[in-house]
Design a protein around this motif. Structure first.
Motif, PDB file in Angstrom:
ATOM      1  N   ALA A  77      -5.091   1.926   7.809  1.00 60.82           N
ATOM      2  CA  ALA A  77      -5.917   0.863   7.236  1.00 60.82           C
ATOM      3  C   ALA A  77      -7.128   1.391   6.474  1.00 60.82           C
ATOM      4  O   ALA A  77      -7.466   0.874   5.408  1.00 60.82           O
ATOM      5  CB  ALA A  77      -6.372  -0.096   8.330  1.00 60.82           C
ATOM      6  N   ASP A  78      -7.789   2.430   7.011  1.00 63.76           N
ATOM      7  CA  ASP A  78      -9.036   2.860   6.368  1.00 63.76           C
ATOM      8  C   ASP A  78      -9.220   4.370   6.282  1.00 63.76           C
ATOM      9  O   ASP A  78     -10.249   4.844   5.789  1.00 63.76           O
ATOM     10  CB  ASP A  78     -10.241   2.242   7.091  1.00 63.76           C
ATOM     11  CG  ASP A  78     -10.304   2.628   8.572  1.00 63.76           C
ATOM     12  OD1 ASP A  78      -9.621   3.581   8.989  1.00 63.76           O
ATOM     13  OD2 ASP A  78     -11.044   1.952   9.319  1.00 63.76           O
ATOM     14  N   LYS A 123      -6.055   6.604  10.467  1.00 61.87           N
ATOM     15  CA  LYS A 123      -5.690   5.188  10.451  1.00 61.87           C
ATOM     16  C   LYS A 123      -5.180   4.815   9.059  1.00 61.87           C
ATOM     17  O   LYS A 123      -5.819   5.131   8.049  1.00 61.87           O
ATOM     18  CB  LYS A 123      -6.894   4.317  10.806  1.00 61.87           C
ATOM     19  CG  LYS A 123      -7.322   4.396  12.256  1.00 61.87           C
ATOM     20  CD  LYS A 123      -8.402   3.363  12.538  1.00 61.87           C
ATOM     21  CE  LYS A 123      -8.934   3.507  13.966  1.00 61.87           C
ATOM     22  NZ  LYS A 123      -7.878   3.330  14.965  1.00 61.87           N
ATOM     23  N   ARG A 182       0.834  -1.201   0.000  1.00 66.63           N
ATOM     24  CA  ARG A 182       0.000   0.000   0.000  1.00 66.63           C
ATOM     25  C   ARG A 182       0.870   1.254   0.000  1.00 66.63           C
ATOM     26  O   ARG A 182       1.966   1.256   0.544  1.00 66.63           O
ATOM     27  CB  ARG A 182      -0.872  -0.030   1.268  1.00 66.63           C
ATOM     28  CG  ARG A 182      -1.780   1.161   1.460  1.00 66.63           C
ATOM     29  CD  ARG A 182      -2.241   1.249   2.915  1.00 66.63           C
ATOM     30  NE  ARG A 182      -2.935   0.068   3.392  1.00 66.63           N
ATOM     31  CZ  ARG A 182      -4.260  -0.075   3.393  1.00 66.63           C
ATOM     32  NH1 ARG A 182      -5.026   0.897   2.940  1.00 66.63           N
ATOM     33  NH2 ARG A 182      -4.799  -1.180   3.869  1.00 66.63           N
ATOM     34  N   GLU A 205       0.082   2.054  13.559  1.00 69.05           N
ATOM     35  CA  GLU A 205      -0.920   1.858  12.516  1.00 69.05           C
ATOM     36  C   GLU A 205      -1.520   3.168  12.039  1.00 69.05           C
ATOM     37  O   GLU A 205      -2.533   3.162  11.326  1.00 69.05           O
ATOM     38  CB  GLU A 205      -2.024   0.939  13.045  1.00 69.05           C
ATOM     39  CG  GLU A 205      -1.512  -0.439  13.462  1.00 69.05           C
ATOM     40  CD  GLU A 205      -2.599  -1.305  14.060  1.00 69.05           C
ATOM     41  OE1 GLU A 205      -3.686  -0.767  14.355  1.00 69.05           O
ATOM     42  OE2 GLU A 205      -2.362  -2.512  14.223  1.00 69.05           O
TER      43      GLU A 205
END
Length: 449
Positions: free
Chosen positions: A270-271, A268, A193, A242
């Motif tokens: 992740a999202d 975050k 990513r 994170e």
């Protein structure tokens, strides 16, 4: 659109044999660890580390630039080639090479070479990190410079043209994998990513799948800090665990005389969910990365500065602060010790003051030491063929706060400034020489990322 990303603001503060030693005077405090220093370079950019190689942009005595590669373990020069910049803005500082690890102890260094003909302004060249052997080349009109993005190379191209775009390239072959319109900067990446800052009228953080270029999420910066964001004042990002912590500096519109929206925020990885925000605070210099050890100062609507606060990058909460009432008058420079548990106000060649940053209480200044900028009035670099206003990355020196004088012998700067990668910490001194120590400090970003 003027986009500035200052490495540090003075107004806010603000080919040869290597000398390799484990107990030189400049590294006296790290004599029990593997240590080296290279005095044959004048590093003016950040350093890029991957695959056992350190790469940087060095300025030669005649004002020209070169890309220099050195071994991470011993600091010995591996190779050097002429370098240039084409379209990079002075407030962004001198561009560093992109150093990408392609296999264990192997990698590719990608940098801008001077153009061979008049049609293009520069050539993006990839070289074997250890041998310097040329692997591929790509002509460039204008760019802010290459960046590593996971196992690939990201480059914003045609930045001075309406058709600006970012391309993602295979470092081994130069093959284009995917592209995005507009100008983007890599703020964090791993093997799968990449998080990009998309620079536009409405700047946004976006996450992409590296192999395919598939958009995963997006978070407008104004959603975090509020309307009125203008990236012209500069920005900085740092990852912690994170999360990605971002800082946007204020920019005063010369026409309206009003400052843009500014502050810190965390999302975050992740999202893209917003974790916390700290609006209307400015990052102070020197200090740690926003993602590691942010120190800020609040500014009210009238432009008056408050005290100083050390924040927890995970939660955004205040770990400690020195109130505005305790800030001395003028003529001081910030100075922090290695653990950043105290805040010093350095007065050159005279007695300063110091505070415990957790309790906010004054502490005796005798015996207190702090790290501050070696030079408080840096001169712009005399670069040949480049616009004026480029500065080298800053160096910090250790001071005795009781006397305002530099300590002797000098020691290694603290991890909050240098950062650490794979146990190695690297920094440049005020003359541009490079230093390194392998003291097994945990991997973390430094002041410059």
């Amino acid at each position: 659109m003027p986009v500035l990303r200052p490495l540090w603001k003075p107004s806010l503060a603000l080919a040869g044999t290597m000398a390799v030693t484990a107990c030189s005077g400049s590294d006296a405090a790290t004599s029990s660890f593997p240590t080296w220093h290279n005095t044959q370079v004048n590093a003016v950019s950040r350093m890029a580390v991957a695959g056992g190689v350190v790469a940087t942009t060095s300025m030669k005595p005649d004002g020209t630039l070169e890309t220099v590669a050195m071994g991470l373990r011993d600091g010995r020069r591996l190779w050097a080639y002429p370098a240039t910049m084409a379209g990079r803005l002075p407030g962004m500082g001198v561009s560093a090479p992109a150093n990408v690890e392609t296999a264990k102890d192997q990698g590719v260094v990608v940098a801008l070479d001077p153009a061979k003909n008049g049609r293009w302004n520069a050539t993006l060249v990839a070289r074997d990190a250890h041998s310097g052997a040329r692997k591929w080349a790509r002509p460039v009109h204008s760019t802010f410079g290459p960046q590593p993005c996971g196992p690939y190379v990201c480059v914003s191209e045609h930045t001075a043209l309406a058709k600006a775009r970012m391309v993602v390239l295979d470092p081994a072959t130069g093959r284009q994998l995917w592209k995005l319109p507009g100008i983007s900067e890599v703020e964090w990446s791993d093997a799968a990513r990449v998080l990009l800052l998309r620079l536009a009228a409405g700047p946004v953080i976006e996450s992409y799948e590296l192999k395919t270029g598939k958009l995963q999420w997006q978070q407008p910066i104004e959603q975090a800090l509020g309307p009125g964001v203008d990236m012209s004042g500069g920005w900085a990002f740092g990852a912690t665990g994170e999360n990605l912590v971002g800082y946007v500096a204020p920019y005063t519109n010369p026409r309206t005389k009003k400052a843009s929206t500014f502050g810190l925020f965390s999302v975050k990885i992740a999202d893209g969910t917003i974790n916390w925000i700290r609006p209307s605070v400015v990052r102070v210099y020197p200090s740690g990365s926003p993602g590691y050890a942010p120190v800020v100062r609040p500014v009210d609507r009238q432009g008056a500065y408050g005290g100083f606060a050390r924040l927890d990058s995970e939660s955004g909460r205040v770990l400690g602060q020195v109130t505005a009432a305790d800030v001395p008058g003028s003529g001081w420079w910030l100075a922090f010790p290695g653990r950043m548990d105290k805040l010093g106000f350095l007065k050159h060649n005279s007695k300063g003051t110091a505070f415990d940053i957790v309790s906010g209480k004054s502490v005796p200044v005798e015996g207190e030491r702090g790290w501050s900028f070696c030079v408080t009035d840096p001169k712009p670099l005399s670069l040949r063929g480049q616009p004026p206003g480029f500065y080298s990355t800053a160096a910090i020196c250790e001071y005795d706060l009781a006397t305002g004088k530099r300590t002797s012998p000098a020691t290694a700067p603290p991890p909050w400034f240098t950062g650490s990668q794979d146990g190695w910490r690297l920094w440049r001194d005020e003359k541009g020489a490079l230093h390194a120590v392998n003291d097994q400090t945990a991997t973390a970003p430094g002041m410059y990322g």
